[in-house]
Design a protein around this motif. Structure first.
Motif, mmCIF file in Angstrom:
data_model
loop_
_atom_site.group_PDB
_atom_site.id
_atom_site.type_symbol
_atom_site.label_atom_id
_atom_site.label_comp_id
_atom_site.label_asym_id
_atom_site.label_seq_id
_atom_site.Cartn_x
_atom_site.Cartn_y
_atom_site.Cartn_z
ATOM 1 N N ARG A 59 0.919 -1.152 0.009
ATOM 2 C CA ARG A 59 -0.020 0.066 -0.136
ATOM 3 C C ARG A 59 0.877 1.154 -0.175
ATOM 4 N N PRO A 60 0.295 2.475 -0.665
ATOM 5 C CA PRO A 60 1.197 3.723 -0.475
ATOM 6 C C PRO A 60 1.395 3.967 1.323
ATOM 7 N N SER A 61 2.239 4.725 1.326
ATOM 8 C CA SER A 61 2.702 5.143 2.736
ATOM 9 C C SER A 61 2.476 6.504 2.904
ATOM 10 N N ALA A 62 1.821 6.928 4.008
ATOM 11 C CA ALA A 62 1.698 8.421 4.416
ATOM 12 C C ALA A 62 2.597 8.499 5.627
ATOM 13 N N ALA A 63 3.348 7.730 6.177
ATOM 14 C CA ALA A 63 4.096 7.757 7.115
ATOM 15 C C ALA A 63 5.510 8.383 7.168
ATOM 16 N N GLY A 64 5.645 9.386 7.730
ATOM 17 C CA GLY A 64 6.915 10.283 7.501
ATOM 18 C C GLY A 64 7.132 10.300 5.923
ATOM 19 N N LYS A 65 8.265 9.817 5.550
ATOM 20 C CA LYS A 65 8.802 9.729 4.137
ATOM 21 C C LYS A 65 8.754 8.609 3.602
ATOM 22 N N GLY A 66 7.532 7.961 4.048
ATOM 23 C CA GLY A 66 7.148 6.650 3.610
ATOM 24 C C GLY A 66 7.705 5.281 4.361
ATOM 25 N N TYR A 67 6.769 4.754 4.866
ATOM 26 C CA TYR A 67 6.898 3.449 5.778
ATOM 27 C C TYR A 67 7.937 3.658 6.926
ATOM 28 N N ASP A 68 7.629 4.929 7.652
ATOM 29 C CA ASP A 68 8.607 5.378 8.688
ATOM 30 C C ASP A 68 7.924 4.841 9.999
ATOM 31 N N PRO A 69 8.318 3.778 10.769
ATOM 32 C CA PRO A 69 7.445 3.384 11.949
ATOM 33 C C PRO A 69 7.400 4.444 13.131
ATOM 34 N N THR A 70 8.349 5.469 12.956
ATOM 35 C CA THR A 70 8.452 6.587 14.075
ATOM 36 C C THR A 70 7.441 7.500 13.790
ATOM 37 N N ALA A 71 6.914 7.636 12.621
ATOM 38 C CA ALA A 71 5.947 8.677 12.151
ATOM 39 C C ALA A 71 4.635 8.220 11.554
ATOM 40 N N THR A 72 4.110 7.215 12.257
ATOM 41 C CA THR A 72 2.830 6.509 11.468
ATOM 42 C C THR A 72 1.953 7.461 11.390
ATOM 43 N N GLY A 73 0.809 7.098 10.420
ATOM 44 C CA GLY A 73 -0.437 7.961 10.606
ATOM 45 C C GLY A 73 -0.876 8.341 8.929
ATOM 46 N N GLY A 74 -2.179 8.298 8.778
ATOM 47 C CA GLY A 74 -2.745 8.567 7.543
ATOM 48 C C GLY A 74 -2.447 9.992 7.127
ATOM 49 N N THR A 75 -3.022 10.183 6.105
ATOM 50 C CA THR A 75 -2.806 11.719 5.359
ATOM 51 C C THR A 75 -3.504 12.845 6.161
ATOM 52 N N ASN A 76 -4.689 12.297 6.716
ATOM 53 C CA ASN A 76 -5.528 13.287 7.295
ATOM 54 C C ASN A 76 -6.230 14.203 6.384
ATOM 55 N N LEU A 110 -4.407 -0.341 -3.117
ATOM 56 C CA LEU A 110 -3.123 -0.147 -3.741
ATOM 57 C C LEU A 110 -3.165 1.679 -4.259
ATOM 58 N N VAL A 111 -4.279 1.980 -3.973
ATOM 59 C CA VAL A 111 -4.415 3.313 -4.268
ATOM 60 C C VAL A 111 -4.182 4.256 -2.970
ATOM 61 N N THR A 112 -4.775 3.841 -2.018
ATOM 62 C CA THR A 112 -4.928 4.602 -0.597
ATOM 63 C C THR A 112 -4.018 3.966 0.218
ATOM 64 N N SER A 113 -3.436 5.101 1.095
ATOM 65 C CA SER A 113 -2.662 4.629 2.025
ATOM 66 C C SER A 113 -3.456 4.110 3.256
ATOM 67 N N SER A 114 -3.099 3.366 4.248
ATOM 68 C CA SER A 114 -3.624 2.740 5.450
ATOM 69 C C SER A 114 -3.652 4.049 6.251
ATOM 70 N N GLY A 115 -4.474 3.799 7.464
ATOM 71 C CA GLY A 115 -4.245 4.694 8.777
ATOM 72 C C GLY A 115 -3.005 4.653 9.413
ATOM 73 N N SER A 116 -2.420 3.816 9.534
ATOM 74 C CA SER A 116 -1.127 3.686 10.072
ATOM 75 C C SER A 116 0.122 4.291 9.092
ATOM 76 N N GLY A 117 -0.137 3.828 7.845
ATOM 77 C CA GLY A 117 0.828 4.357 6.706
ATOM 78 C C GLY A 117 1.942 3.275 6.870
ATOM 79 N N ILE A 118 2.098 2.411 7.566
ATOM 80 C CA ILE A 118 2.996 1.038 7.441
ATOM 81 C C ILE A 118 2.355 -0.373 7.256
ATOM 82 N N ASP A 119 1.278 -0.312 6.821
ATOM 83 C CA ASP A 119 0.493 -1.494 6.578
ATOM 84 C C ASP A 119 1.270 -2.545 5.694
ATOM 85 N N PRO A 120 1.627 -3.659 6.307
ATOM 86 C CA PRO A 120 2.461 -4.854 5.704
ATOM 87 C C PRO A 120 1.832 -5.555 4.651
ATOM 88 N N ASP A 121 0.323 -5.608 4.749
ATOM 89 C CA ASP A 121 -0.474 -6.492 3.826
ATOM 90 C C ASP A 121 -1.035 -5.754 2.915
#
Length: 181
Positions: A59-76, A110-121
């Motif tokens: 999934r696309p990531s909105a966490a930090g600069k992408g898949y950053d587990p220290t900056a999780t979150g959606g786009t809001n 594949l089009v939208t990021s998850s709420g956490s931005g780091i969804d592995p599935d």
């Protein structure tokens, strides 16, 4: 009372819980790391960026600069936000260009990021949608890639929680024929 609370709840409780977690669930307590040939290649609970055509993409990531587990979150961003609409359209265009043999529009995950931005599935639909690209890039048959996806489908947790899914890291490692230690 303050000092007793600090010692009990701030020191003792976390240490006891850490010890219990390490004793009963060491893999999970240490981040569910995947190790190949003595090297950490990822985690089964944190998504990562895959860009090569020979791999399934998450999934696309909105966490930090992408898949950053220290900056999780959606786009809001609100569903009607121009920035979100433009980004979604751009993602769809890029996915269709990368996957010219895929049937139908790209699956929504594949089009939208998850709420956490780091969804592995990803959903099984997203994996099967990408399968023609992966098969072509690897010079193998679509049936072989589809069989690998089918072998990595995970059902609902306890039979009723969540949705069926495919872990992208595990699937991509299987494509390379690698087994975690």
């Amino acid at each position: 009372m303050t000092i007793v609370s600090i010692v009990l709840l701030g020191l003792m409780y976390p240490l006891v819980m850490t010890g219990v977690a390490q004793a009963l669930f060491p893999r999970q307590a240490n981040g569910s790391l995947v190790i190949i040939n003595g090297k950490v290649v990822g985690s089964t609970i944190i998504g990562q960026l895959w860009t090569k055509p020979r791999y399934f993409h998450g999934r696309p990531s909105a966490a930090g600069k992408g898949y950053d587990p220290t900056a999780t979150g959606g786009t809001n961003l609100a569903p009607t936000a121009k920035k979100l609409i433009d980004a979604t359209k751009a993602t769809i265009t890029a996915l269709e260009k990368q996957n010219p043999n895929a049937l139908g529009p790209p699956p929504i995950d594949l089009v939208t990021s998850s709420g956490s931005g780091i969804d592995p599935d990803i959903t099984p639909e997203a994996a099967y949608w990408q399968a023609p690209r992966v098969a072509r890039a690897r010079g193998t048959t679509l049936a072989a890639v589809d069989a690998l996806v089918a072998a990595h489908l995970q059902g609902r947790t306890f039979g009723f929680l969540g949705e069926p899914r495919v872990n992208v890291l595990e699937l991509n490692l299987a494509l390379d024929g690698l087994k975690p230690q």
